[in-house]
Design an enzyme around this catalytic site. Structure first.
Site, PDB file in Angstrom:
ATOM      1  N   SER A  74       4.293 -17.709  22.397  1.00 57.07           N
ATOM      2  CA  SER A  74       3.448 -17.544  21.277  1.00 57.07           C
ATOM      3  C   SER A  74       3.762 -16.232  20.652  1.00 57.07           C
ATOM      4  O   SER A  74       4.712 -16.032  20.032  1.00 57.07           O
ATOM      5  CB  SER A  74       1.836 -17.603  22.021  1.00 57.07           C
ATOM      6  OG  SER A  74       1.040 -17.679  20.959  1.00 57.07           O
ATOM      7  N   ASP A 291       4.045 -19.466  17.723  1.00 62.63           N
ATOM      8  CA  ASP A 291       3.839 -20.657  17.864  1.00 62.63           C
ATOM      9  C   ASP A 291       3.142 -21.250  17.011  1.00 62.63           C
ATOM     10  O   ASP A 291       2.633 -22.606  17.037  1.00 62.63           O
ATOM     11  CB  ASP A 291       3.693 -20.890  19.161  1.00 62.63           C
ATOM     12  CG  ASP A 291       2.343 -20.542  19.623  1.00 62.63           C
ATOM     13  OD1 ASP A 291       1.803 -19.678  19.036  1.00 62.63           O
ATOM     14  OD2 ASP A 291       1.824 -21.067  20.663  1.00 62.63           O
ATOM     15  N   GLU A 383     -11.380 -16.423  17.547  1.00 59.97           N
ATOM     16  CA  GLU A 383     -11.109 -15.311  18.179  1.00 59.97           C
ATOM     17  C   GLU A 383     -10.848 -14.254  16.849  1.00 59.97           C
ATOM     18  O   GLU A 383     -10.216 -14.648  15.738  1.00 59.97           O
ATOM     19  CB  GLU A 383      -9.868 -15.189  19.119  1.00 59.97           C
ATOM     20  CG  GLU A 383     -10.067 -16.227  20.434  1.00 59.97           C
ATOM     21  CD  GLU A 383      -9.265 -16.063  21.462  1.00 59.97           C
ATOM     22  OE1 GLU A 383      -9.491 -15.180  22.334  1.00 59.97           O
ATOM     23  OE2 GLU A 383      -8.116 -16.568  21.214  1.00 59.97           O
ATOM     24  N   ALA A 384     -11.106 -13.169  17.126  1.00 61.34           N
ATOM     25  CA  ALA A 384     -10.808 -12.269  15.981  1.00 61.34           C
ATOM     26  C   ALA A 384      -9.343 -12.189  15.693  1.00 61.34           C
ATOM     27  O   ALA A 384      -8.767 -11.906  14.370  1.00 61.34           O
ATOM     28  CB  ALA A 384     -11.107 -10.809  16.245  1.00 61.34           C
ATOM     29  N   ASN A 385      -8.184 -12.334  16.568  1.00 57.28           N
ATOM     30  CA  ASN A 385      -6.948 -12.550  16.624  1.00 57.28           C
ATOM     31  C   ASN A 385      -6.605 -13.714  15.757  1.00 57.28           C
ATOM     32  O   ASN A 385      -5.211 -13.737  15.291  1.00 57.28           O
ATOM     33  CB  ASN A 385      -6.161 -12.192  17.686  1.00 57.28           C
ATOM     34  CG  ASN A 385      -6.536 -13.723  18.850  1.00 57.28           C
ATOM     35  OD1 ASN A 385      -7.063 -14.637  18.112  1.00 57.28           O
ATOM     36  ND2 ASN A 385      -6.313 -13.478  19.801  1.00 57.28           N
ATOM     37  N   SER A 510      -5.111  -7.908  29.957  1.00 60.32           N
ATOM     38  CA  SER A 510      -4.505  -9.024  29.238  1.00 60.32           C
ATOM     39  C   SER A 510      -4.167 -10.152  30.179  1.00 60.32           C
ATOM     40  O   SER A 510      -3.761 -10.036  31.401  1.00 60.32           O
ATOM     41  CB  SER A 510      -3.275  -8.392  28.421  1.00 60.32           C
ATOM     42  OG  SER A 510      -2.742  -9.606  28.066  1.00 60.32           O
ATOM     43  N   THR A 512      -1.821 -12.366  29.028  1.00 60.39           N
ATOM     44  CA  THR A 512      -0.587 -12.699  28.488  1.00 60.39           C
ATOM     45  C   THR A 512       0.391 -11.673  28.307  1.00 60.39           C
ATOM     46  O   THR A 512       1.543 -11.753  28.248  1.00 60.39           O
ATOM     47  CB  THR A 512      -0.747 -13.225  27.109  1.00 60.39           C
ATOM     48  OG1 THR A 512      -1.021 -12.324  26.236  1.00 60.39           O
ATOM     49  CG2 THR A 512      -1.408 -14.265  26.901  1.00 60.39           C
ATOM     50  N   ARG A 517      -6.023  -3.925  27.730  1.00 61.64           N
ATOM     51  CA  ARG A 517      -6.367  -3.978  26.305  1.00 61.64           C
ATOM     52  C   ARG A 517      -7.802  -2.774  26.065  1.00 61.64           C
ATOM     53  O   ARG A 517      -8.466  -3.249  26.800  1.00 61.64           O
ATOM     54  CB  ARG A 517      -6.814  -5.449  25.679  1.00 61.64           C
ATOM     55  CG  ARG A 517      -5.456  -5.975  25.479  1.00 61.64           C
ATOM     56  CD  ARG A 517      -5.491  -7.097  24.725  1.00 61.64           C
ATOM     57  NE  ARG A 517      -4.558  -8.285  24.895  1.00 61.64           N
ATOM     58  CZ  ARG A 517      -3.224  -8.233  24.569  1.00 61.64           C
ATOM     59  NH1 ARG A 517      -2.727  -7.221  23.971  1.00 61.64           N
ATOM     60  NH2 ARG A 517      -2.453  -9.410  24.721  1.00 61.64           N
TER      61      ARG A 517
HETATM   62  C1  G16 Z   1      -3.294 -16.446  23.949  1.00 61.39           C
HETATM   63  C2  G16 Z   1      -4.782 -17.154  23.961  1.00 61.39           C
HETATM   64  C3  G16 Z   1      -5.676 -16.591  23.263  1.00 61.39           C
HETATM   65  C4  G16 Z   1      -5.915 -15.050  23.560  1.00 61.39           C
HETATM   66  C5  G16 Z   1      -4.416 -14.221  23.414  1.00 61.39           C
HETATM   67  C6  G16 Z   1      -4.643 -13.118  23.833  1.00 61.39           C
HETATM   68  O1  G16 Z   1      -2.710 -16.663  22.537  1.00 61.39           O
HETATM   69  O2  G16 Z   1      -4.458 -18.691  23.459  1.00 61.39           O
HETATM   70  O3  G16 Z   1      -6.915 -17.218  23.251  1.00 61.39           O
HETATM   71  O4  G16 Z   1      -6.691 -14.447  22.485  1.00 61.39           O
HETATM   72  O5  G16 Z   1      -3.379 -15.073  24.120  1.00 61.39           O
HETATM   73  O6  G16 Z   1      -4.785 -12.922  25.208  1.00 61.39           O
HETATM   74  P1  G16 Z   1      -4.753 -11.826  26.267  1.00 61.39           P
HETATM   75  O7  G16 Z   1      -5.599 -10.728  25.503  1.00 61.39           O
HETATM   76  O8  G16 Z   1      -5.459 -12.189  27.384  1.00 61.39           O
HETATM   77  O9  G16 Z   1      -3.650 -11.109  26.158  1.00 61.39           O
HETATM   78  P2  G16 Z   1      -1.341 -17.050  22.256  1.00 61.39           P
HETATM   79  O10 G16 Z   1      -1.278 -17.015  20.543  1.00 61.39           O
HETATM   80  O11 G16 Z   1      -0.407 -15.652  22.768  1.00 61.39           O
HETATM   81  O12 G16 Z   1      -1.189 -18.265  23.065  1.00 61.39           O
END
Ligand code: G16
Length: 554
Positions: A74, A291, A383-385, A510, A512, A517
């Site tokens: 992503s 993505d 989400e704000a993002n 985080s 991901t 954060r």
């Molecule tokens: C994924 C999740 C989102 C989340 C983002 C960041 O997005 O699908 O819901 O807001 O990760 O998550 P974190 O702050 O836990 O790193 P994406 O677009 O990367 O698949």
């Protein structure tokens, strides 16, 4: 029927698991931490294979329903990769199965893997004689080819019926999954092909745009990702005369460019336009992520100042428009909005006090927002993002389908609502579908981005990343608004926030990326930046790794 141990063992030998890594199922599945391409593949190869096995089991558990597997990282850099699992109605893998995913990913040997598989089969009461079907797809990352092969090896060990969706956006894969599971039923979601997806969206948008005065072209930053070819394919279907767009940052074959200084995550976190995209004042721009499941909009004013229209702004725009349509159509259904702790305080205030909609706050991750939105008649989650969509409950869909309008204006509103249901990807956040939703509202309101922005002013905010020794040492509560562990950290954050006018800050690991954060919001730009820095240093000084960032780095 028992497990074909030989088939699994033989296949597993080709996908050895590195001994020194512990895998965790994060916010959106497994993601490899930063590593150069060959390493990223090694790190993820065994995970992908085992995800293939898991997808097969999940499908068998659900009596042969199709499960989706999307290979992508992503918004993360091109050198990373990852995998998302999709349940039959297009929603994220049910959270009760995340533990199984982790269990399989962390089995240290082939024998341990066989043992864990048997455990999952027994605990989840899976009938192995049931059929299994999986649809898989991937984004533009160079490591996808090898990793997809590993997924396929996992599927083949269970003799799964496989559908290769090829290069797709994540939301397209979610769409296909739902279509394959509902085809031929009264709940049929659409034709299970990418052409079917384009036709569904194009027909809906054409209906909604009919008779409306065309807006100036929208510039779309495709993050140099899969959104680029997919947007172009879509525009061929719908036509530039109906949807004038200018794709930029559309180089999917230039190495290292994915999400680099562009894309939704860059624009949102840096609060600036993609590099080398000069904003023409008052024009509309938007950015997809790698993505194409997230989108944010933005524009520059006459002085060249950048203005962000993020997921919060999209939620407000969409909720207001849908509420008006529902009212105009004479329907008695209620709209609600789901946000996370990252939602700007001003947006929550606008939603509750101006629009008068109920707002629920849940932890980060589409999986949490999606389920919370299901409790409303019409639930908008963002989400704000920029990740989000709108869900219509089954009874609301029936009401929209069967309601008899009593005036021509009710009939017109109802037609628009029906088209909107088709336009919005109800399986997951979808940059393309969300882009069309925003364009629809702006078209109907004949609004410039500045007019949309005028609904409320965001409280200045800052989001920063802090590298820590162990992000898993951080746990949160109260929908991530408070840190539980490490102990004592929350008291220090409270102390930092105490005297800041309009101050709010929270810290979360985080799911991901390998970082923690820090979010801060305050009455002025300076104090928001100061607060974010202060809290980031509090975290770094006790738990950080690497060099202490110099002042202003965070
Ligand atoms: C994924 C999740 C989102 C989340 C983002 C960041 O997005 O699908 O819901 O807001 O990760 O998550 P974190 O702050 O836990 O790193 P994406 O677009 O990367 O698949």
């Amino acid at each position: 029927m028992s497990l074909n141990e030989n088939a699994v063992r033989t296949a597993s030998q080709a996908h050895p698991r590195p001994a020194d890594i512990t895998y965790t199922y994060g916010t959106a599945g497994f993601r490899a931490e930063s590593a150069p391409p060959p390493l990223a593949q090694q790190v993820l190869d065994s995970v992908m294979f085992r995800v293939g096995l898991l997808a097969a089991l999940r499908s068998k558990k659900l009596g042969g329903k199709t499960i989706g597997v999307m290979v992508t990282a992503s918004h993360n850099p091109e050198k990373d990769n990852g995998v998302k699992l999709v349940d039959p109605m297009g929603e994220m893998l049910h959270s009760s199965w995340e533990a199984y995913a982790t269990l399989l990913a962390n089995a240290l040997s082939d024998d341990a893997l066989i043992a864990r598989l048997k455990e999952v089969v027994q605990t989840a009461e899976i009938d192995l004689s049931k059929p299994a079907k999986v649809v898989y797809g991937y984004d533009t990352r160079p490591s996808c080819r090898t990793l997809v092969r590993a997924v396929v090896d996992g599927l083949s060990a269970f003799d799964v019926e496989q559908v290769n969706a090829g290069l797709v956006t994540t939301p397209q894969l979610h769409y296909l999954t739902r279509c394959l599971n509902t085809e031929g039923t009264p709940d049929a979601y659409g034709e299970p092909t990418i052409e079917g997806y384009y036709k569904k969206l194009a027909n809906a948008y054409t209906t909604l745009a009919k008779g409306r005065h065309l807006l100036p072209a929208l510039t779309v930053d495709c993050a140099n990702g899969v959104g680029a070819p997919k947007l172009k394919e879509f525009v061929k279907v719908i036509g530039q005369d109906i949807l004038p767009v200018i794709p930029v940052r559309d180089h999917i074959n230039l190495a290292g460019q994915l999400n680099l200084n562009c894309g939704a995550d860059y624009v949102k976190t840096q609060q600036r336009a993609p590099k080398n995209v000069d904003l023409v004042p008052w024009q509309r721009y938007c950015s997809f992520d790698g993505d194409a499941d997230r989108i944010v909009f933005y524009y520059a004013d006459g002085e060249g100042t950048f203005h962000l229209l993020d997921g919060d702004k999209i939620a407000g725009l969409a909720a207001g428009f849908i509420m008006d349509l529902v009212k105009d159509a004479g329907l008695g259904v209620k709209v609600g909005v789901v946000q996370t702790a990252y939602a700007n305080g001003a947006s929550t205030k606008y939603l509750t006090e101006v629009l008068g909609v109920p707002v629920t706050c849940v932890p980060t991750g589409v999986k949490h927002l999606h389920h919370a939105a299901e409790s409303y008649d019409i639930g908008a989650y963002f989400e704000a993002n920029g990740h989000g969509t709108v869900l219509f409950s089954p009874s609301t869909l029936t009401a929209i389908r069967t309601h008899t309008p009593s005036t021509p204006s009710q009939a017109a509103a109802l037609d628009n609502l029906r088209a909107l249901v088709e336009l919005i990807n109800q399986t997951v956040g979808d940059a393309l579908s969300d882009m069309l939703l925003v364009e629809t509202v702006l078209l109907h309101r004949q609004w410039t981005p500045a007019q949309w922005d005028a609904a409320y002013s965001d409280f200045p905010n800052r989001l920063v990343k802090v590298l820590v020794q162990d992000r898993h040492a951080f746990t949160t509560t109260d929908a991530e608004r408070k840190v539980e562990k490490p102990e004592g950290l929350q008291a220090k954050i409270d102390e930092a926030v105490k005297d800041v006018v309009g101050g709010r800050s929270f810290v979360r690991p985080s799911g991901t990326e390998d970082c923690v954060r820090v979010y801060a919001e305050a009455a002025t730009r300076e104090t928001a930046d100061e607060l974010a820095n202060k809290v980031a240093y509090i975290v770094f000084d006790s738990y950080g790794k690497g060099q202490r960032p110099v002042n202003g780095f965070f």
